[in-house]
Design an enzyme around this catalytic site. Sequence first.
Site, PDB file in Angstrom:
ATOM      1  N   ASN A   9       0.862  -1.182   0.000  1.00 30.30           N
ATOM      2  CA  ASN A   9       0.000   0.000   0.000  1.00 30.30           C
ATOM      3  C   ASN A   9       0.899   1.232   0.000  1.00 30.30           C
ATOM      4  OD1 ASN A   9      -1.794   2.052   0.434  1.00 30.30           O
ATOM      5  ND2 ASN A   9      -2.391   1.413   2.502  1.00 30.30           N
ATOM      6  N   TRP A  10       0.967   1.886  -1.148  1.00 33.58           N
ATOM      7  CA  TRP A  10       1.887   3.031  -1.274  1.00 33.58           C
ATOM      8  C   TRP A  10       1.284   4.334  -0.769  1.00 33.58           C
ATOM      9  CZ3 TRP A  10       4.029   1.865  -6.892  1.00 33.58           C
ATOM     10  CH2 TRP A  10       4.928   0.796  -6.798  1.00 33.58           C
ATOM     11  N   LYS A  11       0.046   4.290  -0.333  1.00 27.91           N
ATOM     12  CA  LYS A  11      -0.614   5.495   0.202  1.00 27.91           C
ATOM     13  C   LYS A  11      -0.393   6.671  -0.756  1.00 27.91           C
ATOM     14  CE  LYS A  11      -0.316   3.350   4.662  1.00 27.91           C
ATOM     15  NZ  LYS A  11      -0.228   3.432   6.089  1.00 27.91           N
ATOM     16  N   HIS A  97      -9.578   0.938   4.615  1.00 29.02           N
ATOM     17  CA  HIS A  97      -8.329   1.164   5.369  1.00 29.02           C
ATOM     18  C   HIS A  97      -8.624   2.126   6.531  1.00 29.02           C
ATOM     19  CE1 HIS A  97      -4.286   2.488   6.382  1.00 29.02           C
ATOM     20  NE2 HIS A  97      -3.856   1.390   5.768  1.00 29.02           N
ATOM     21  N   GLU A  99      -7.112   4.585   7.621  1.00 26.30           N
ATOM     22  CA  GLU A  99      -6.929   6.011   7.300  1.00 26.30           C
ATOM     23  C   GLU A  99      -8.153   6.559   6.570  1.00 26.30           C
ATOM     24  OE1 GLU A  99      -3.111   5.572   5.374  1.00 26.30           O
ATOM     25  OE2 GLU A  99      -2.258   4.997   7.301  1.00 26.30           O
ATOM     26  N   GLU A 167      -5.295  -4.893  10.466  1.00 24.50           N
ATOM     27  CA  GLU A 167      -4.334  -3.822  10.692  1.00 24.50           C
ATOM     28  C   GLU A 167      -4.691  -3.084  11.985  1.00 24.50           C
ATOM     29  OE1 GLU A 167      -2.204  -2.630   6.753  1.00 24.50           O
ATOM     30  OE2 GLU A 167      -3.897  -1.313   7.094  1.00 24.50           O
ATOM     31  N   GLY A 173       2.400   2.495  10.783  1.00 23.64           N
ATOM     32  CA  GLY A 173       3.357   3.593  10.636  1.00 23.64           C
ATOM     33  C   GLY A 173       4.018   4.019  11.930  1.00 23.64           C
ATOM     34  N   SER A 209       3.471  -1.856  10.452  1.00 23.71           N
ATOM     35  CA  SER A 209       4.911  -1.847  10.738  1.00 23.71           C
ATOM     36  C   SER A 209       5.618  -3.154  10.382  1.00 23.71           C
ATOM     37  CB  SER A 209       5.159  -1.474  12.209  1.00 23.71           C
ATOM     38  OG  SER A 209       4.706  -0.157  12.467  1.00 23.71           O
ATOM     39  N   GLY A 230       3.055  -1.017   4.273  1.00 23.70           N
ATOM     40  CA  GLY A 230       3.110   0.397   3.900  1.00 23.70           C
ATOM     41  C   GLY A 230       4.552   0.807   3.636  1.00 23.70           C
TER      42      GLY A 230
HETATM   43  P1  13P Z   1       3.103   0.558   7.650  1.00 23.40           P
HETATM   44  O1  13P Z   1       3.636  -0.757   7.105  1.00 23.40           O
HETATM   45  O2  13P Z   1       3.865   1.728   7.140  1.00 23.40           O
HETATM   46  O3  13P Z   1       2.939   0.506   9.128  1.00 23.40           O
HETATM   47  O4  13P Z   1       1.625   0.727   7.028  1.00 23.40           O
HETATM   48  C1  13P Z   1       0.721  -0.297   7.174  1.00 23.40           C
HETATM   49  C2  13P Z   1      -0.471   0.002   6.361  1.00 23.40           C
HETATM   50  O5  13P Z   1      -1.249   0.880   6.682  1.00 23.40           O
HETATM   51  C3  13P Z   1      -0.700  -0.779   5.141  1.00 23.40           C
HETATM   52  O6  13P Z   1      -1.991  -0.600   4.653  1.00 23.40           O
END
Ligand code: 13P
Length: 245
Positions: A9-11, A97, A99, A167, A173, A209, A230
Site C-alpha cells: 500500500n503506497w498510500k 483502510h 486512514e 491492521e 506507521g 509496521s 506500507g
Molecule cells: P506501515 O507498514 O507503514 O505501518 O503501514 C501499514 C499500512 O497501513 C498498510 O496498509
Amino acid sequence: MSKKIFAANWKMHKTPQQAAEFAKNFLTKVKDDFFNHNEVMIFPQNFSLAAIATEFKNSKVQYGPQQIHTELKGAFTGENSLELAQAIGAQICLIGHSERRQFFHEDHTAINKKVKLCLEKNITPILCFGETLEDRQSNQTFDVCFKQLDEALTNIDTSKRLVLAYEPVWAIGTGQVATSDQVKEVHEKVFQKMQSSSFKNFQILYGGSVKADNAKELIGIPHVDGFLIGGASLEVDSFLRICYL
Ligand code: 13P
C-alpha cells in the site's frame, strides 16, 4: 494451501515515473517461480495506477486502487470509479483502510457497498479492519474487529474470494508491530468466524509496521496468509526482503 500474499500500500507516495521505475526494477529481480507459491499486489496512488498497469500488464503482479466510490459512474467530482480502474486492468481493490475510516469518515454502509461492488465486478476486495489503541486497552479488540467485519460483510456472496487485512491502528506507521501472540489470537478468531459464516475462499493478511526483520516470525503464525505493507513496500529491495523471507 493458498498462496502467500505480499501486498504493497503506497498510500500518497510515488509519482508515475517512480512507480514505473519500481515496477521495472521489481520485475528484473523477482524470479518467475516466486509466483507459484505467492501473490504480489500493488496499490499505488491513483495518478500512478496507469503507469503501474503499463509495467505490470504482462506479469503476474496484480494491482488496483486504494479506494473507490460506491457508484460506478456519474456526477461525483473527484471520485474514483472501480469500472475505470478495471478498464486499465485492476484486479484488486483496497477497502476500508483505517486512514479512510479515520480521516475521510468512511462508514460501514459505504464499506459494505464497496465490497459488494467489487464482488459483482469480479474484483478481489482487500478489506481492512482493526482496533485502535484505546479499543485494545479497554479489552474491546474482538468486539470492534468483529463488528467491522459483520458490517462490511452483510449480505455478501460467501462463495466469492475475499482477502481480509488485520491492521491494528496503533501499529500502522508507528514501528510498533503487534506481538506474535496478539496477531495469532486475532487471526485465529477471525478465521473461525469466517468459516462459521460459510465463507469458503478467504485469506487473512497482517498489516502494521511489517519489516523484513519481524516478518519472518509473523509469517509462521497460523492463519497469517501474508502482509499488507506500507513504508517497507516503497523500496524494491526492502519489499523483496519481505517477499523472500
Ligand atoms: P506501515 O507498514 O507503514 O505501518 O503501514 C501499514 C499500512 O497501513 C498498510 O496498509
